[in-house]
Design an enzyme around this catalytic site. Structure first.
Site, short mmCIF file in Angstrom:
data_model
loop_
_atom_site.label_atom_id
_atom_site.label_comp_id
_atom_site.label_asym_id
_atom_site.label_seq_id
_atom_site.Cartn_x
_atom_site.Cartn_y
_atom_site.Cartn_z
N ASP A 283 50.33 21.88 20.66
CA ASP A 283 51.76 22.03 20.93
C ASP A 283 52.01 21.75 22.41
O ASP A 283 52.10 22.65 23.24
CB ASP A 283 52.19 23.45 20.57
CG ASP A 283 53.70 23.62 20.52
OD1 ASP A 283 54.40 22.61 20.32
OD2 ASP A 283 54.18 24.76 20.67
N PHE B 133 58.64 30.12 13.59
CA PHE B 133 58.33 30.49 14.97
C PHE B 133 57.84 31.94 15.06
O PHE B 133 58.64 32.87 15.16
CB PHE B 133 59.57 30.31 15.85
CG PHE B 133 59.77 28.90 16.35
CD1 PHE B 133 59.38 27.81 15.61
CD2 PHE B 133 60.36 28.69 17.59
CE1 PHE B 133 59.57 26.52 16.08
CE2 PHE B 133 60.56 27.40 18.07
CZ PHE B 133 60.16 26.31 17.31
N LYS C 56 61.41 15.85 14.08
CA LYS C 56 61.75 17.27 14.16
C LYS C 56 63.26 17.45 14.19
O LYS C 56 63.96 16.80 14.96
CB LYS C 56 61.13 17.90 15.41
CG LYS C 56 59.66 18.21 15.29
CD LYS C 56 59.11 18.83 16.55
CE LYS C 56 59.41 20.30 16.64
NZ LYS C 56 58.77 20.92 17.82
N THR D 1 62.29 22.62 12.47
CA THR D 1 61.92 23.53 13.55
C THR D 1 62.98 24.60 13.74
O THR D 1 64.01 24.62 13.06
CB THR D 1 61.67 22.72 14.83
OG1 THR D 1 61.15 23.58 15.84
CG2 THR D 1 62.95 22.07 15.35
N GLU E 240 61.29 15.13 18.38
CA GLU E 240 62.50 15.89 18.06
C GLU E 240 63.79 15.11 18.31
O GLU E 240 63.95 14.44 19.32
CB GLU E 240 62.52 17.18 18.89
CG GLU E 240 63.57 18.16 18.44
CD GLU E 240 63.12 19.60 18.65
OE1 GLU E 240 64.00 20.49 18.59
OE2 GLU E 240 61.93 19.85 18.85
#
Length: 318
Positions: free
Chosen positions: A16, A172, A126, A150, A89
């Protein structure tokens, strides 16, 4: 065997970070990025030339196009370091506009394809797990563009994503943990709420069990970890995306990693299948104060970092 290698027996490990030069030592399968991670990377001296190159090559282009070129450039560099996929993203400012999200995703994919990347097997787009984002992701999947949903904090978001046929979701863990810890204040007992009792861990386990029980093909990738204990408590999840500092801690620690999440066990659970229309989704999300607050907060934070990134690019163009 160190814990990182032991974890890889049960779970696909994902890096990440936007710092692609840091990845190779951990040998992750995939990598994930977001505006905050790209912003963090481009402020390092070793990435300044890359930012300058993108700005110079895109001279005269509108800022949103330059932004997409930058994130795709990072994505292409990352793909030279990992054998699997990179997640890139869509601008969080489009989180409530399904049509604009689809158009932006298509543009990002076209940029990757222009660089010779097989996007069907190597790129995940994303998108924030708003109702509009989930609908956009469903359309993209039907076009053969795979997605990673996400800013996911609740079971209702996960269920809607599964029904939309998205490739992967990123619940998350750490941000859920943050919310409950803040709510508890001085009453928070760190030891009692660690590991299997961590509210973020419990959320991901609940989603994993639901998907595996009903045979939903969407992959579950735990994200946003605050400590190694959260990671180890989710061994067996389809994927876990982990920041470099935590990857380093796992690599430095020896010992076995027990298998925690079990798809076969989930199939025997007594669970009820749920489906949401738009009204039902919005009501369920609204009823979850944690998910509502963290989704809004996450979108605001990604937008703020996207704006900062644009400002850096504009300054580089002067």
């Amino acid at each position: 065997m160190n814990q990182l290698e032991a974890l890889k027996r049960w779970t696909t490990v994902v890096a990440d970070t936007g710092d692609f030069q840091q990845m190779e030592q951990f040998r992750p399968q995939d990598a994930t990025t977001n505006p905050s991670l790209i912003l963090k990377a481009v402020q390092k001296p070793e990435y300044a030339p890359l930012l300058q190159q993108v700005v110079a090559q895109g001279k005269g282009a509108e800022i949103s196009a330059l932004m997409d070129q930058l994130i795709v450039r990072f994505g292409c560099e990352i793909l030279t370091k990992v054998p699997g996929r990179v997640s890139t993203e869509v601008d969080a400012r489009l989180s409530f506009d399904a049509a604009a999200t689809v158009a932006r995703a298509q543009r990002i994919v076209a940029l990757y394809r222009a660089q010779g990347v097989d996007t069907a097997s190597r790129v995940l787009i994303k998108v924030a797990a708003t109702w509009e984002g989930i609908q956009a992701a469903g359309q993209l999947e039907r076009e053969g563009i795979h997605t990673n949903l996400t800013l996911l904090f609740s079971r209702c978001q996960a269920i809607a994503c599964g029904d939309a046929g998205v490739q992967l979701i990123s619940p998350f863990v750490g941000r859920i943990y943050d919310w409950y810890k803040k709510q508890a204040g001085a009453g928070w007992d760190e030891a009692a709420m660690a590991g299997d009792n961590d509210p973020g861990v419990q959320s991901v386990r609940s989603i994993f069990d639901y998907y595996k029980h009903f045979g939903i093909r969407t992959e579950v990738m735990g994200a946003s970890f605050r400590n190694v204990g959260q990671i180890l408590a989710l061994a067996g999840c389809d994927l876990l995306t982990i920041a470099p500092d935590l990857l380093a801690q796992l690599q430095a620690a020896s010992g076995d990693v027990p298998h925690k999440l079990n798809a076969a066990a989930a199939q025997g659970m007594a669970l009820e299948r749920v489906h949401y229309d738009e009204a039902g989704f919005r009501f369920a999300l609204n009823a979850d104060a944690m998910a509502t607050e963290k989704l809004a907060e996450g979108i605001r934070a990604f937008v703020a970092d996207a704006v900062k990134l644009e400002q850096l690019m504009q300054a580089a163009a002067v």
